[in-house]
Enzyme design. Structure first.
Site, PDB file in Angstrom:
ATOM      1  N   SER A 123       0.825  -1.207   0.000  1.00  0.00           N
ATOM      2  CA  SER A 123       0.000   0.000   0.000  1.00  0.00           C
ATOM      3  C   SER A 123       0.857   1.254   0.000  1.00  0.00           C
ATOM      4  O   SER A 123       0.353   2.332  -0.281  1.00  0.00           O
ATOM      5  CB  SER A 123      -0.978   0.011   1.173  1.00  0.00           C
ATOM      6  OG  SER A 123      -0.490  -0.664   2.268  1.00  0.00           O
ATOM      7  N   HIS A 144      -3.556  -3.561  -5.632  1.00  0.00           N
ATOM      8  CA  HIS A 144      -3.810  -3.047  -4.288  1.00  0.00           C
ATOM      9  C   HIS A 144      -5.271  -3.253  -3.905  1.00  0.00           C
ATOM     10  O   HIS A 144      -6.152  -2.507  -4.327  1.00  0.00           O
ATOM     11  CB  HIS A 144      -3.426  -1.564  -4.212  1.00  0.00           C
ATOM     12  CG  HIS A 144      -3.513  -0.996  -2.839  1.00  0.00           C
ATOM     13  ND1 HIS A 144      -3.997   0.256  -2.561  1.00  0.00           N
ATOM     14  CD2 HIS A 144      -3.184  -1.541  -1.637  1.00  0.00           C
ATOM     15  CE1 HIS A 144      -3.959   0.468  -1.258  1.00  0.00           C
ATOM     16  NE2 HIS A 144      -3.476  -0.615  -0.680  1.00  0.00           N
ATOM     17  N   GLU A 156      -6.788  -1.229  -6.954  1.00  0.00           N
ATOM     18  CA  GLU A 156      -5.959  -0.325  -7.743  1.00  0.00           C
ATOM     19  C   GLU A 156      -4.919  -1.176  -8.479  1.00  0.00           C
ATOM     20  O   GLU A 156      -4.147  -1.893  -7.836  1.00  0.00           O
ATOM     21  CB  GLU A 156      -5.272   0.703  -6.846  1.00  0.00           C
ATOM     22  CG  GLU A 156      -6.250   1.692  -6.223  1.00  0.00           C
ATOM     23  CD  GLU A 156      -5.601   2.649  -5.221  1.00  0.00           C
ATOM     24  OE1 GLU A 156      -6.044   3.797  -5.146  1.00  0.00           O
ATOM     25  OE2 GLU A 156      -4.670   2.232  -4.500  1.00  0.00           O
ATOM     26  N   ASN A 194      -5.013   6.674  -1.343  1.00  0.00           N
ATOM     27  CA  ASN A 194      -4.237   7.166  -0.203  1.00  0.00           C
ATOM     28  C   ASN A 194      -3.540   8.492  -0.475  1.00  0.00           C
ATOM     29  O   ASN A 194      -3.064   9.143   0.441  1.00  0.00           O
ATOM     30  CB  ASN A 194      -3.212   6.111   0.247  1.00  0.00           C
ATOM     31  CG  ASN A 194      -3.880   5.042   1.095  1.00  0.00           C
ATOM     32  OD1 ASN A 194      -4.946   5.263   1.665  1.00  0.00           O
ATOM     33  ND2 ASN A 194      -3.271   3.874   1.166  1.00  0.00           N
TER      34      ASN A 194
HETATM   35  N1  LIG Z   1      -3.962  -4.572   6.354  1.00  0.00           N
HETATM   36  C1  LIG Z   1      -4.455  -3.725   5.458  1.00  0.00           C
HETATM   37  O1  LIG Z   1      -5.458  -3.028   5.685  1.00  0.00           O
HETATM   38  C2  LIG Z   1      -3.801  -3.623   4.101  1.00  0.00           C
HETATM   39  C3  LIG Z   1      -4.532  -3.088   3.025  1.00  0.00           C
HETATM   40  C4  LIG Z   1      -3.955  -3.048   1.763  1.00  0.00           C
HETATM   41  C5  LIG Z   1      -2.661  -3.496   1.591  1.00  0.00           C
HETATM   42  N2  LIG Z   1      -1.957  -3.992   2.651  1.00  0.00           N
HETATM   43  C6  LIG Z   1      -0.597  -4.503   2.391  1.00  0.00           C
HETATM   44  O2  LIG Z   1      -0.662  -5.923   2.360  1.00  0.00           O
HETATM   45  C7  LIG Z   1       0.559  -6.485   2.853  1.00  0.00           C
HETATM   46  C8  LIG Z   1       0.263  -7.436   3.986  1.00  0.00           C
HETATM   47  O3  LIG Z   1      -0.436  -6.777   4.997  1.00  0.00           O
HETATM   48  P1  LIG Z   1      -1.246  -7.574   6.131  1.00  0.00           P
HETATM   49  O4  LIG Z   1      -1.995  -6.552   6.897  1.00  0.00           O
HETATM   50  O5  LIG Z   1      -1.976  -8.705   5.511  1.00  0.00           O
HETATM   51  O6  LIG Z   1      -0.023  -8.139   7.017  1.00  0.00           O
HETATM   52  P2  LIG Z   1      -0.018  -9.361   8.071  1.00  0.00           P
HETATM   53  O7  LIG Z   1       1.015  -9.008   9.070  1.00  0.00           O
HETATM   54  O8  LIG Z   1      -1.402  -9.653   8.528  1.00  0.00           O
HETATM   55  O9  LIG Z   1       0.500 -10.595   7.206  1.00  0.00           O
HETATM   56  C9  LIG Z   1       1.788 -10.675   6.660  1.00  0.00           C
HETATM   57  C10 LIG Z   1       2.149 -12.143   6.503  1.00  0.00           C
HETATM   58  O10 LIG Z   1       3.331 -12.224   5.698  1.00  0.00           O
HETATM   59  C11 LIG Z   1       4.174 -13.254   6.227  1.00  0.00           C
HETATM   60  N3  LIG Z   1       5.529 -12.988   5.771  1.00  0.00           N
HETATM   61  C12 LIG Z   1       6.406 -12.055   6.203  1.00  0.00           C
HETATM   62  N4  LIG Z   1       7.536 -12.106   5.466  1.00  0.00           N
HETATM   63  C13 LIG Z   1       7.361 -13.087   4.550  1.00  0.00           C
HETATM   64  C14 LIG Z   1       8.157 -13.593   3.487  1.00  0.00           C
HETATM   65  N5  LIG Z   1       9.368 -13.101   3.229  1.00  0.00           N
HETATM   66  N6  LIG Z   1       7.666 -14.603   2.738  1.00  0.00           N
HETATM   67  C15 LIG Z   1       6.434 -15.107   2.981  1.00  0.00           C
HETATM   68  N7  LIG Z   1       5.636 -14.667   3.971  1.00  0.00           N
HETATM   69  C16 LIG Z   1       6.101 -13.663   4.744  1.00  0.00           C
HETATM   70  C17 LIG Z   1       3.978 -13.159   7.731  1.00  0.00           C
HETATM   71  O11 LIG Z   1       4.337 -14.372   8.376  1.00  0.00           O
HETATM   72  C18 LIG Z   1       2.463 -12.862   7.823  1.00  0.00           C
HETATM   73  O12 LIG Z   1       1.699 -14.029   7.907  1.00  0.00           O
HETATM   74  C19 LIG Z   1       1.440  -5.309   3.206  1.00  0.00           C
HETATM   75  O13 LIG Z   1       2.263  -5.009   2.120  1.00  0.00           O
HETATM   76  C20 LIG Z   1       0.444  -4.188   3.447  1.00  0.00           C
HETATM   77  O14 LIG Z   1       0.992  -2.916   3.227  1.00  0.00           O
HETATM   78  C21 LIG Z   1      -2.501  -4.086   3.899  1.00  0.00           C
END
Ligand SMILES: NC(=O)c1ccc[n+]([C@@H]2O[C@H](COP(=O)([O-])OP(=O)(O)OC[C@H]3O[C@@H](n4cnc5c(N)ncnc54)[C@H](O)[C@@H]3O)[C@@H](O)[C@H]2O)c1
Length: 503
Positions: A123, A144, A156, A194
Site C-alpha cells: 500500500s 492493491h 488499484e 491514499n
Molecule cells: N492490512 C491492510 O489493511 C492492508 C490493506 C492493503 C494493503 N496492505 C498490504 O498488504 C501487505 C500485507 O499486509 P497484512 O496486513 O496482511 O499483514 P499481516 O502481518 O497480517 O500478514 C503478513 C504475513 O506475511 C508473512 N511474511 C512475512 N515475510 C514473509 C516472506 N518473506 N515470505 C512469505 N511470507 C512472509 C507473515 O508471516 C504474515 O503471515 C502489506 O504489504 C500491506 O501494506 C494491507
C-alpha cells in the site's frame, strides 16, 4: 488481452489479513489457489481460516454448499516456495518492507515461468522499486486490494515504470473477472486513494489544532452536511491512529516533505501515547463501557427572522432559497448584485449570510456570517456557521433560527473556509493535480474515491458541479489566510478554472 484462465493456479504469498482475503476472492472466482507463508504452519492455519469463512457464507445462504466444497477442494497450503512452480499469478501480501519484498520476488523468479504474472499488494512502497531487482520486471504490477478484500470492491492496478501494458491489462481484466472494480493508476505515492484522501484527515486535524472546531463537531458536520459516511476522527479511530498516521507520513516523505501533505502534531501525540483508537479503547474518542460520548456543538433553539433579502445569486447554495421560502420566511428581492459574484442573504439588521469562500468572515465589508457548503442543502441535517467578530448576538441567533427553520442543527465554528467547503475544495484540487500528473484518469479517480473510501461523490464530479473557478478562488483566498503553500491551488486546477472562464 483477457483475464487469466480460471484453470490457472494462483499463489498467495503472505497469508495474514490481506493474503487470506485475496486468496478467498481468487478461490471463490474459481481458481486453484496455493498459499505460502514464511512462518511455518501459517499457510495451513490460513487455509483453515478461509474454509471457516466459506462455511459461514454457506450458513448465511450467500454461497451453496457445493460451491464451498468445490472451492476448498481447490485450496492448498504449501511449505516450500518451489511448490509455487506452475502458477499463472502470484499475489504477494507479506510484510511492508522493501528489502523483504524484493528478495521474495527474486526467489520467486527462480521458481515460476516467465509468463507468470507477479503482483504486490503493497500500500505504500513503490511498485517500481519492489520490481527493481527482477530480471523480468515487465510482468510485475501492483494489485492493491482494500481490507477486507472479499467485501470491498476496489482494486488499484498499479503500473510500475517497467510494467508492460499487456501485463497491467491482464491484471485489470483478472480483477474484474473476480467480481472486483479495478482502476488503473501510475506508481506514485499513495496511488489514487491514499494520495487524494489525505486532506480529508489533515483538514480536520488542522481545525482541531487551531481550536476552530472540536472533533465531534467536525465529524458531525462532514457526515450530516457533507454526506460522508464517517467523519475523519471517528474513521481514524476505526482504522487505527498508528495505521492512518503511517500512511500520511509515508506519502509526505515520498513527496519530499511537500507542505501539501504535512502530518499533524496532534495525531503524532496520540500515536506516541498509544491512544490508537477503538483497538486501544481510546483515540479521539473514548470507547468501552461507561465511556462518555462526545457531542458536537449544537446551537440552542432560536427564532428565524420574518423576512430576509436576497442579493444577487447564491450559485452553489442556490438551493437554499426555495427551502427558506418553504419554511415560511419571506424572501425579498435585494440588489441584483454583480452577475459574476456570489450573492448573500441579508438579515433584518444588515448582517449578511454568505457561502464560505475561503476568506475570513472578518474580512468582509459588512457584518458577515459564513455558512458551509452542503452536498445537498435539502437533505443536510446540520450546517456549520462562522460569524465575524462584529456580528451581534441577535443576528447570530437569527441566522441559527433561520437554518433551524429549515430542519437543520447548527454548529457554530471559527474556521476560514468552514469545514465541508474547505475539505471538498482540497479533495477537488488534489484530484485535478493527480489527473494532470497522469496518476489516473478522471473516471477512475472518482470511482476509486467512492469505492475505496466511500465518498458520497467523486471529487472531480463534485468539482465540476461547484466549478473549477470557484474552487480555485476559494483556495486562493485560503492561501492568503494561511500562506504556507498548503492551500495554493495546483496548476491543474488553475488551468481548469481558466478553461471554464473562457468557455
Ligand atoms: N492490512 C491492510 O489493511 C492492508 C490493506 C492493503 C494493503 N496492505 C498490504 O498488504 C501487505 C500485507 O499486509 P497484512 O496486513 O496482511 O499483514 P499481516 O502481518 O497480517 O500478514 C503478513 C504475513 O506475511 C508473512 N511474511 C512475512 N515475510 C514473509 C516472506 N518473506 N515470505 C512469505 N511470507 C512472509 C507473515 O508471516 C504474515 O503471515 C502489506 O504489504 C500491506 O501494506 C494491507
Amino acid at each position: 488481452m483477457t483475464a487469466l484462465d480460471l484453470s490457472g493456479p494462483v499463489a498467495v504469498v503472505g497469508t495474514g489479513t490481506m493474503g487470506q482475503g485475496i486468496a478467498q476472492v481468487a478461490l471463490v472466482a474459481g481458481h486453484p489457489v496455493r498459499l505460502y507463508d514464511a512462518a511455518p504452519g501459517f499457510a495451513k492455519t490460513a487455509a483453515a481460516a478461509i474454509t471457516a469463512r466459506l462455511d459461514r457464507l454457506v450458513e448465511k445462504g450467500r454461497i451453496e454448499a457445493t460451491a464451498r466444497d468445490a472451492a476448498t477442494g481447490r485450496l492448498s497450503a504449501v511449505e516450500d516456495l518451489a511448490d509455487l512452480a506452475g502458477c499463472d499469478l502470484v499475489v504477494e501480501a507479506v510484510l511492508e518492507q522493501l528489502d523483504v519484498k524484493q528478495r521474495l520476488f527474486q526467489d520467486l523468479e527462480e521458481v515460476v515461468a516467465e509468463s507468470c504474472l507477479l503482483a504486490t499488494n503493497t500500500s505504500s512502497l513503490s511498485v517500481t522499486a519492489v520490481a527493481g531487482a527482477l530480471k523480468h520486471p515487465e510482468r510485475f504490477v501492483g494489485l492493491h486490494f482494500f481490507n477486507p478484500a472479499p467485501l470491498l470492491p476496489l482494486v488499484e492496478v498499479v503500473s510500475g515504470h517497467a510494467t508492460d501494458e499487456a501485463a497491467a491489462t491482464r491484471a485489470y481484466e483478472t480483477a474484474k473477472a473476480w467480481g472486483k472494480t479495478p482502476v488503473r493508476c501510475a506508481d506514485t505515492p499513495g496511488f489514487i486513494v491514499n494520495r487524494i484522501a489525505r486532506p480529508f484527515y489533515a483538514e480536520a486535524l488542522r481545525l482541531h489544532e487551531e481550536r476552530a472546531a472540536d472533533p465531534a463537531t467536525t465529524d458531525a458536520v462532514l457526515r450530516e452536511c457533507g454526506g460522508f459516511k464517517m467523519g475523519p476522527f471517528e474513521l481514524t479511530d476505526l482504522i487505527g491512529q498508528d495505521v492512518n498516521e503511517a500512511v500520511t507520513r509515508s506519502v509526505w516523505e515520498s513527496f519530499f516533505q511537500d507542505p501539501k501533505f504535512t502530518p499533524s502534531l496532534a495525531q503524532r501525540r496520540l500515536v506516541e501515547s498509544r491512544r490508537l483508537g477503538r483497538k486501544s479503547g481510546q483515540g479521539w474518542y473514548a470507547y468501552g463501557d461507561g465511556a462518555e460520548k462526545a457531542e458536537p456543538h449544537t446551537a440552542a433553539p432560536a427564532s428565524p427572522p420574518e423576512s430576509v433579502a436576497l442579493h444577487g445569486e447564491l450559485f452553489q447554495a442556490a438551493a437554499l432559497v426555495p427551502l427558506i421560502e418553504a419554511a415560511g420566511v419571506r424572501v425579498e428581492a435585494g440588489h441584483s448584485g454583480h452577475p459574476d459574484f456570489p450573492g448573500s442573504i441579508e438579515l433584518p439588521d444588515g448582517t449578511r449570510l454568505r457561502l464560505a469562500d475561503g476568506t475570513s468572515a472578518d474580512a468582509a465589508a459588512e457584518p458577515t456570517i459564513q455558512f458551509d457548503l452542503a452536498l445537498d442543502y435539502a437533505k443536510a441535517t446540520r450546517i456549520a456557521l462562522c460569524p465575524a467578530a462584529r456580528v451581534s448576538e441577535q443576528a447570530l441567533a437569527e441566522a441559527v433560527g433561520l437554518f433551524q427553520a429549515l430542519g437543520k442543527e447548527v454548529s457554530v465554528v471559527r474556521a476560514p473556509g468552514l469545514i465541508v467547503a474547505r475539505t471538498v475544495a482540497l479533495l477537488v484540487d488534489f484530484a485535478h493535480d493527480a489527473v494532470a500528473r497522469g496518476v489516473a484518469d478522471a473516471e477512475d479517480i472518482d470511482t476509486a474515491m467512492r469505492l475505496g473510501v466511500n465518498y458520497p461523490r467523486g471529487p472531480l464530479s463534485w468539482g465540476a458541479a461547484l466549478g473549477a473557478y470557484w474552487v480555485a478562488e476559494f483556495l486562493d483566498n485560503l492561501h492568503a489566510e494561511y500562506p504556507t503553500g498548503r492551500y495554493a491551488p495546483s496548476q491543474a486546477l488553475r488551468q481548469a478554472a481558466a478553461r471554464e472562464e473562457h468557455s
